[in-house]
Structures are given as structure tokens and as C-alpha cells.
Design an enzyme around this catalytic site. Structure first.
Site, PDB file in Angstrom:
ATOM      1  N   ASN A 114      -3.352 -36.695 -15.632  1.00  0.00           N
ATOM      2  CA  ASN A 114      -3.034 -35.338 -16.081  1.00  0.00           C
ATOM      3  C   ASN A 114      -3.159 -34.414 -14.869  1.00  0.00           C
ATOM      4  OD1 ASN A 114      -2.887 -32.815 -17.240  1.00  0.00           O
ATOM      5  ND2 ASN A 114      -4.893 -32.942 -18.257  1.00  0.00           N
ATOM      6  N   TRP A 115      -2.020 -33.945 -14.366  1.00  0.00           N
ATOM      7  CA  TRP A 115      -2.037 -33.113 -13.155  1.00  0.00           C
ATOM      8  C   TRP A 115      -2.385 -31.663 -13.450  1.00  0.00           C
ATOM      9  CZ3 TRP A 115       2.423 -34.485  -9.201  1.00  0.00           C
ATOM     10  CH2 TRP A 115       2.172 -35.758  -8.677  1.00  0.00           C
ATOM     11  N   LYS A 116      -2.452 -31.306 -14.726  1.00  0.00           N
ATOM     12  CA  LYS A 116      -2.738 -29.913 -15.112  1.00  0.00           C
ATOM     13  C   LYS A 116      -1.771 -28.973 -14.375  1.00  0.00           C
ATOM     14  CE  LYS A 116      -7.488 -31.288 -15.713  1.00  0.00           C
ATOM     15  NZ  LYS A 116      -8.767 -30.849 -16.197  1.00  0.00           N
TER      16      LYS A 116
ATOM     17  N   HIS B 127      -5.445 -30.719 -25.619  1.00  0.00           N
ATOM     18  CA  HIS B 127      -6.398 -30.784 -24.507  1.00  0.00           C
ATOM     19  C   HIS B 127      -7.397 -29.631 -24.671  1.00  0.00           C
ATOM     20  CE1 HIS B 127      -8.074 -30.649 -20.483  1.00  0.00           C
ATOM     21  NE2 HIS B 127      -7.609 -31.874 -20.310  1.00  0.00           N
TER      22      HIS B 127
ATOM     23  N   GLU C  27      -8.551 -27.634 -22.650  1.00  0.00           N
ATOM     24  CA  GLU C  27      -8.175 -26.406 -21.942  1.00  0.00           C
ATOM     25  C   GLU C  27      -7.172 -25.588 -22.757  1.00  0.00           C
ATOM     26  OE1 GLU C  27      -7.201 -28.265 -18.211  1.00  0.00           O
ATOM     27  OE2 GLU C  27      -9.319 -28.766 -17.964  1.00  0.00           O
TER      28      GLU C  27
ATOM     29  N   GLU D  78     -12.445 -36.706 -24.769  1.00  0.00           N
ATOM     30  CA  GLU D  78     -12.771 -36.010 -23.530  1.00  0.00           C
ATOM     31  C   GLU D  78     -13.880 -34.990 -23.795  1.00  0.00           C
ATOM     32  OE1 GLU D  78      -9.358 -36.088 -20.540  1.00  0.00           O
ATOM     33  OE2 GLU D  78      -8.974 -34.396 -21.837  1.00  0.00           O
TER      34      GLU D  78
ATOM     35  N   GLY E  76     -13.820 -32.254 -15.206  1.00  0.00           N
ATOM     36  CA  GLY E  76     -13.874 -31.553 -13.918  1.00  0.00           C
ATOM     37  C   GLY E  76     -15.275 -31.280 -13.400  1.00  0.00           C
TER      38      GLY E  76
ATOM     39  N   SER F 109     -13.946 -36.674 -15.747  1.00  0.00           N
ATOM     40  CA  SER F 109     -14.558 -37.099 -14.475  1.00  0.00           C
ATOM     41  C   SER F 109     -14.486 -38.600 -14.241  1.00  0.00           C
ATOM     42  CB  SER F 109     -16.005 -36.592 -14.378  1.00  0.00           C
ATOM     43  OG  SER F 109     -16.017 -35.186 -14.297  1.00  0.00           O
TER      44      SER F 109
ATOM     45  N   GLY G 254      -7.927 -36.662 -14.745  1.00  0.00           N
ATOM     46  CA  GLY G 254      -7.466 -35.366 -14.243  1.00  0.00           C
ATOM     47  C   GLY G 254      -7.429 -35.361 -12.725  1.00  0.00           C
ATOM     48  N   GLY G 255      -8.451 -34.768 -12.109  1.00  0.00           N
ATOM     49  CA  GLY G 255      -8.494 -34.565 -10.653  1.00  0.00           C
ATOM     50  C   GLY G 255      -8.127 -35.792  -9.835  1.00  0.00           C
TER      51      GLY G 255
HETATM   52  C1  PEP Z   1      -8.633 -33.873 -18.026  1.00  0.00           C
HETATM   53  O1  PEP Z   1      -8.656 -32.661 -17.911  1.00  0.00           O
HETATM   54  O2  PEP Z   1      -7.859 -34.417 -18.826  1.00  0.00           O
HETATM   55  C2  PEP Z   1      -9.560 -34.650 -17.197  1.00  0.00           C
HETATM   56  C3  PEP Z   1      -9.872 -35.826 -17.603  1.00  0.00           C
HETATM   57  O3  PEP Z   1     -10.012 -34.046 -16.051  1.00  0.00           O
HETATM   58  P1  PEP Z   1     -10.990 -34.673 -14.928  1.00  0.00           P
HETATM   59  O4  PEP Z   1     -10.680 -36.129 -14.783  1.00  0.00           O
HETATM   60  O5  PEP Z   1     -10.676 -33.900 -13.685  1.00  0.00           O
HETATM   61  O6  PEP Z   1     -12.382 -34.454 -15.421  1.00  0.00           O
END
Ligand code: PEP
Length: 253
Positions: free
Chosen positions: A15-17, A101, A103, A171, A177, A216, A237-238
Site C-alpha cells: 500500500n503506497w498510500k 483503511h 486512515e 491492521e 507506521g 509495520s 505500507g512503508g
Molecule cells: C498500512 O497503512 O496499510 C500499513 C500497513 O502501513 P505500515 O506497513 O507502514 O505500518
């Protein structure tokens, strides 16, 4: 009720957001080459921002890497300035859409009902819905995790959901994050609870839904998390913005 896990092919979804511009299409191509060259025992997908779906779709043509989207409106078209429908995302080349999500649930007050309507719109287009759920730090501290995720799952899952058209992503909001993840036993508890809830809602197919963990996930913790009972992949994500990190996660399946 049996919750003995079936052997399910995992999915690793990036997920590149709100990150990435035209120059990152090169990274998509590198991921596609990597997935083609290595025997990755998982379905692999990248969900770039909507502006890149078309170009990313062209970059992965003929490869096993698939492209998804991060959100959609629940209507196919209409007077919704600034929104994008599942129909449009499909047209652009998306094969799946993340819905609910945290967010979006937090930043846009999206309710379970809206998430369910979006998931239905995605399914109606023949795409896969990736339904996210998870508790806040406060809910975790109060011991409310199972209650919260159970309620979100029941409220967000359309009745037409099947293991083919829907994936679930647990999640924890506090893990996203932050570099922090729940203890392995806590992840197992939540995924087993989600599995039991799926079996209650869909006695025949409940055992086959993929339940991903997200929050994470990194090159360092992926192999531990992916080996846990009832964890059928990861939403990343990241780390999905780094060739080194994301491919290390793919290698650890
Ligand atoms: C996400 O936002 O879907 C996610 C898993 O982010 P991260 O891996 O950066 O915690």
C-alpha cells in the site's frame, strides 16, 4: 467450532498510500521483474495512488504482479466531485481495491456501513475487496480488540463476499507506521477470532478467506509474522516503497 487453518496461498500487498509519482513506475517494473524471476509462493500486488494505476498496469502487463487501488466511492458514477468509482479503477487497470483503511475510517469518518457499500461496489465490478479493520491503541489497552474487530468485520463484510472476491486485513491502528507490532500470540488471537467470525458468517467458505496482517511489517519481522497460525499474508505500507525491503518480505513467505 473448528478453526484448524487450511493451507491458503498467501497474499503480499503493498500500500503506497499518498506516495509516488511517475518516476516510481520504474520501481513497479523492478518488482514485476523480481516476481517473474523468483518463485514467490504468494499472490503479489502493489496499490499505488490512483494517478499511477494506469501506468503501473501497463508496467506489469504480462507479469504475475498485480495492481490495486486504495479507496473508491460506492456509486459507479455521478455527482461526486473528486471521487473515483470502482468502475473507473477497473478501467484504469486495478484488480483490487483496499476499503476501510484506518486512515480513511479515522480521517474521513468512514463507517462500517460505508465500507461494506464500497466493498460491494468493488465486488460488483469483478474486483477483489481488501477490507481493513483494527483497533486503536486505546481500545487495545482496554482489552477491547476482539470485540472491536469482530464488530468491524460483521459490519463491513458484504453478504456477497467470498474467499475469491474478498480479503480481510487486520491492521492495528497503533501498529501502522509506528515500527511497533503486536506480540505474535496477540496476532494469533485476533486472526483466530476473525476466522471464527468468518466461519459463523459463512459456514462453508469461512475457512478459505485470506486474513492478512498489516502494521509495520518489515524485512526483519515478516518471516515470524507470516508463519503465524491463520495469518495468510501481509498488507505492507512503508516497506513496499523500498525495493530492498519489499523483496526481502517476498522472499520470507
Ligand atoms: C498500512 O497503512 O496499510 C500499513 C500497513 O502501513 P505500515 O506497513 O507502514 O505500518
Amino acid at each position: 467450532m473448528s478453526v484448524r487453518p487450511l493451507k491458503i496461498r498467501p497474499a503480499i500487498i503493498g500500500n503506497w498510500k499518498m506516495n509516488g509519482s511517475g518516476k516510481e513506475i520504474k520501481l513497479v517494473s523492478r518488482f514485476a521483474d523480481f516476481v517473474n524471476k523468483h518463485k514467490i509462493a504468494a499472490d503479489v500486488m502493489i496499490c499505488p495512488p490512483a494517478t499511477l494505476i494506469d501506468r503501473a498496469g501497463l508496467a506489469v502487463k504480462g507479469s504475475k504482479l498485480r495492481i490495486g487501488a486504495q479507496n473508491c466511492h460506492n456509486e459507479p458514477s455521478g455527482a461526486h466531485t473528486g471521487d473515483i468509482s470502482a468502475t473507473m479503477l477497473k478501467d484504469a487497470g486495478a484488480r483490487a481495491v483496499i476499503v476501510g483503511h484506518s486512515e480513511r475510517r479515522t480521517g474521513y469518518d468512514e463507517t462500517d456501513k460505508q465500507v461494506r457499500q464500497k466493498a460491494q461496489a468493488v465486488i460488483d465490478q469483478g474486483l477483489q475487496a481488501i477490507i481493513c479493520l483494527g483497533e486503536t491503541r486505546q481500545q487495545f489497552n482496554k482489552g477491547q480488540t476482539l470485540q472491536v474487530v469482530g464488530r468491524q468485520l460483521r459490519g463491513s463484510l458484504p453478504s456477497s463476499a467470498t474467499p475469491q472476491n474478498t480479503l480481510i486485513a487486520y491492521e492495528p491502528v497503533w501498529a501502522i507506521g509506528s515500527g511497533r507490532t503486536p506480540k505474535p500470540d496477540d496476532i494469533i488471537k485476533v486472526h483466530t477470532h476473525l476466522r471464527k467470525t468468518l466461519l459463523k458468517l459463512h459456514p462453508k467458505a469461512g475457512a478459505k478467506f485470506k486474513i492478512l496482517y498489516g502494521g509495520s511489517v518489515s524485512a526483519a519481522n515478516a518471516s515470524t509474522i507470516l508463519a503465524l497460525e491463520n495469518v495468510n499474508g501481509a498488507l505492507v505500507g512503508g516497506a513496499s516503497l523500498s525495493f530492498k525491503d519489499f523483496t526481502a518480505i517476498l522472499r520470507s513467505v
